[in-house]
Design a protein around this motif. Sequence first.
Motif, short mmCIF file in Angstrom:
data_model
loop_
_atom_site.label_atom_id
_atom_site.label_comp_id
_atom_site.label_asym_id
_atom_site.label_seq_id
_atom_site.Cartn_x
_atom_site.Cartn_y
_atom_site.Cartn_z
N LEU A 144 -19.61 -2.64 -1.01
CA LEU A 144 -18.19 -2.29 -1.15
C LEU A 144 -17.90 -0.95 -0.45
O LEU A 144 -16.89 -0.81 0.25
N LEU A 145 -18.81 0.01 -0.63
CA LEU A 145 -18.62 1.31 0.03
C LEU A 145 -18.69 1.13 1.55
O LEU A 145 -17.90 1.71 2.30
N LYS B 17 -13.70 0.56 -11.57
CA LYS B 17 -14.41 -0.52 -12.29
C LYS B 17 -14.21 -0.41 -13.79
O LYS B 17 -14.33 -1.39 -14.50
N TYR C 258 -6.87 6.20 1.75
CA TYR C 258 -8.00 5.29 1.62
C TYR C 258 -8.64 5.57 0.27
O TYR C 258 -8.68 6.72 -0.16
N PRO C 259 -9.14 4.53 -0.39
CA PRO C 259 -9.83 4.79 -1.66
C PRO C 259 -11.06 5.67 -1.41
O PRO C 259 -11.74 5.50 -0.41
N SER C 260 -11.31 6.61 -2.30
CA SER C 260 -12.53 7.40 -2.19
C SER C 260 -13.63 6.71 -2.99
O SER C 260 -13.35 5.84 -3.82
N PHE C 261 -14.89 7.09 -2.72
CA PHE C 261 -16.00 6.47 -3.45
C PHE C 261 -15.86 6.71 -4.95
O PHE C 261 -16.14 5.84 -5.75
N LYS C 262 -15.43 7.94 -5.29
CA LYS C 262 -15.25 8.23 -6.72
C LYS C 262 -14.17 7.33 -7.30
O LYS C 262 -14.31 6.84 -8.42
N LYS D 130 -8.14 -2.72 -5.67
CA LYS D 130 -7.91 -1.78 -4.56
C LYS D 130 -6.89 -0.73 -4.97
O LYS D 130 -7.07 0.46 -4.73
N LEU E 159 -21.95 13.36 -4.30
CA LEU E 159 -22.13 12.16 -5.11
C LEU E 159 -23.59 11.97 -5.54
O LEU E 159 -23.90 11.06 -6.30
N PHE F 203 -11.88 2.05 7.15
CA PHE F 203 -11.37 3.38 7.52
C PHE F 203 -11.67 3.68 8.99
O PHE F 203 -10.79 4.08 9.75
N ASP G 64 -13.05 13.26 2.44
CA ASP G 64 -12.21 12.85 1.30
C ASP G 64 -12.76 11.60 0.62
O ASP G 64 -12.70 11.46 -0.59
N MET G 65 -13.28 10.69 1.42
CA MET G 65 -13.83 9.46 0.84
C MET G 65 -15.10 9.72 0.04
O MET G 65 -15.40 8.99 -0.89
N GLY G 66 -15.83 10.75 0.46
CA GLY G 66 -17.10 11.04 -0.22
C GLY G 66 -18.31 10.76 0.65
O GLY G 66 -19.44 10.89 0.20
N GLU H 44 0.85 -1.20 0.00
CA GLU H 44 0.00 0.00 0.00
C GLU H 44 0.88 1.25 0.00
O GLU H 44 0.56 2.26 -0.63
N THR I 238 -15.45 -0.30 2.75
CA THR I 238 -14.39 0.71 2.70
C THR I 238 -14.48 1.63 3.91
O THR I 238 -13.47 1.94 4.55
N ILE J 165 -13.33 4.35 -6.25
CA ILE J 165 -13.85 2.98 -6.32
C ILE J 165 -14.71 2.80 -7.57
O ILE J 165 -14.61 1.80 -8.28
N MET J 166 -15.56 3.81 -7.83
CA MET J 166 -16.42 3.73 -9.01
C MET J 166 -15.58 3.77 -10.29
O MET J 166 -15.83 3.02 -11.23
#
Lengths: 266, 341
Positions: B11-12, A203, A193-197, A80, B64, B19, B49-51, A47, B15, A199-200
Amino acid sequence: MREVDSETMKIVVCVKQVPDSWAEKTLGADNTLDRGSVDAVMNELDEYAVEEALRLQEAHGGEVIVLSMGPSQTTDTIRKALSMGADSGVHVIDDGLHGSDAVATSLALAKAIEGRGADLVIFGSESTDARMSVVPAMVAERLGLPQLTFSSSVSVEGSTVRTNRVTEYGYDVVEASLPALVSVVEKINEPRYPSFKGIMAAKKKKVETVDLAGLGVSADQVGLAGSWSAVEEAAARPPKAKGTIVTDDGAGGTAIADFLSAQKFI
Amino acid sequence: MRFAFTDDQLLLRDTVREFLANECQPEQVRYTWVADSGHLPEVWSGLADMGVLGLTVPEAHGGLGMDELDLVLLLEETGRVALPSPVVETTAVAAPLLAAVAPAEHRERWLTGIATGECIVGVGFVGTPFVLAAHLADLVILERDDRVFAVAGDKLTLERQRSVDGSRWLFDVDWRQADEIPLVEGPEGWHEVNLAFDRGALGTAAQLLGLADRMLEMTVEYAKQREQFGVPIGSFQAVKHQIADALLALSFARPAVYNAAYAMRHGLDTHSRDVSMAKCLASEAALTVGRTALQCHGAIGYTTEYDLHLWMKRAWALAASWGDAAWHRDRVSLAVLGPRP
């Protein structure tokens, strides 16, 4: 020496999927790790490698490709890295790779990196399951790249990469011309950490799969049969022995002193 | 109807769970009891930051543009770690309400601020006299008589109130009428206010599920580990049956909460009734789990140094917020049976 054009700087990050560090690990009938029985995660140190690649990309532009070798569930680990921000993935997958030792693994990885025009290859300095720390050096050797291992900081300037290489007494500042290979330690950064954007977006990113034939590696060079080292047998760690209990009847201090002196502490 | 969360929603959730498990530890929650904030700024900005904070903010304002169904699992996770910060107020309640009724000149700044984590919102609706985290809020949304309005945080006069849960910093707020920024006045637009209240109750119900789940987990761990008469106490019927009953209460509440999120998301006629059923069952389940957890832990459960204490008091506070179980049961009764004769 190669002048790195910031628009085209290409970073390959190698990541490994490992069993969750805290999980109880078991070996299968062939003395290889039973990967099905535990939760799989991205090797923690990798990571940091992904994070460092993304930071270099943010500073210099270019492209980050994540490379991983492993069975089908390895795609989760590649995803990831992609959701953290890497641009595309390469998945080296072939049943013939099962049981590969470090030497065989380094061959497959080197073949997968070769020809991609990577300016920088980044590894975590070890995996939490094997803990050998040798794969980065072996891959560098196979590719003929300078290796800057155990880096606690990385910077790229022009065609030079400079790192702080952690040593027992502090660190050495080392540098090499690109292309080069770097392995990083956990001191180097704080992985995002991955953000939701992210993650989307991940794909839709491309993950290329490559098998042994695609790598140009023959089956007898890798896997259990092609490995130089093999696990002959394994035994469970013996349970912790009970400590000695001394009931203090006035001579407790002497008992402690005797113990410490027997262990050569005093 | 077959209802299941999508792979994306799960999945969200995973995540966010990862965190929060790393970044919102019990000792940090404990710290907010005494520190001058009742808030975890690093966790807040990480969620931004994650949303997560901007999940319900329209995409045009940097969010979002997602809905109650996407949010419910995430709020459950904030409950699981007993996050003290006003995420229900800001993300579940304020963002959709402001998107619907905020005056054009403020809309962009407020909504973008929520998505970036810079705008913390407090909410004081009728029935919730005190405002959570008003001392941190950039904006407080208040309901008085037949109007709902916003007041900038720096225009408020605050008086701190005691809360059963020390990590919830509650305030009595006062302001000058001249500083009110009208959002909704009179019956027109009141629909949005009702929706906002339902979202608050739903979000709180989701947090209660997470709190209860964690308390149950702590209790099961403890009952397996703590020995009496040479065996783990969890092997005694008197202990394991109680824990099973607590799990039962939680297992009945959870689908009701998800159903309410579905009803809100799809604007079903029954949404208020469904939210009330959810809040009622989640409140009762969390109180049941808390009581069981306390009893199974024995004396250690009473000590403030033990984590259970933090979770249980949060459950008490949230069970009473946004309408307690009795209030919501009345609302269900009214919806199903009509007014009492």
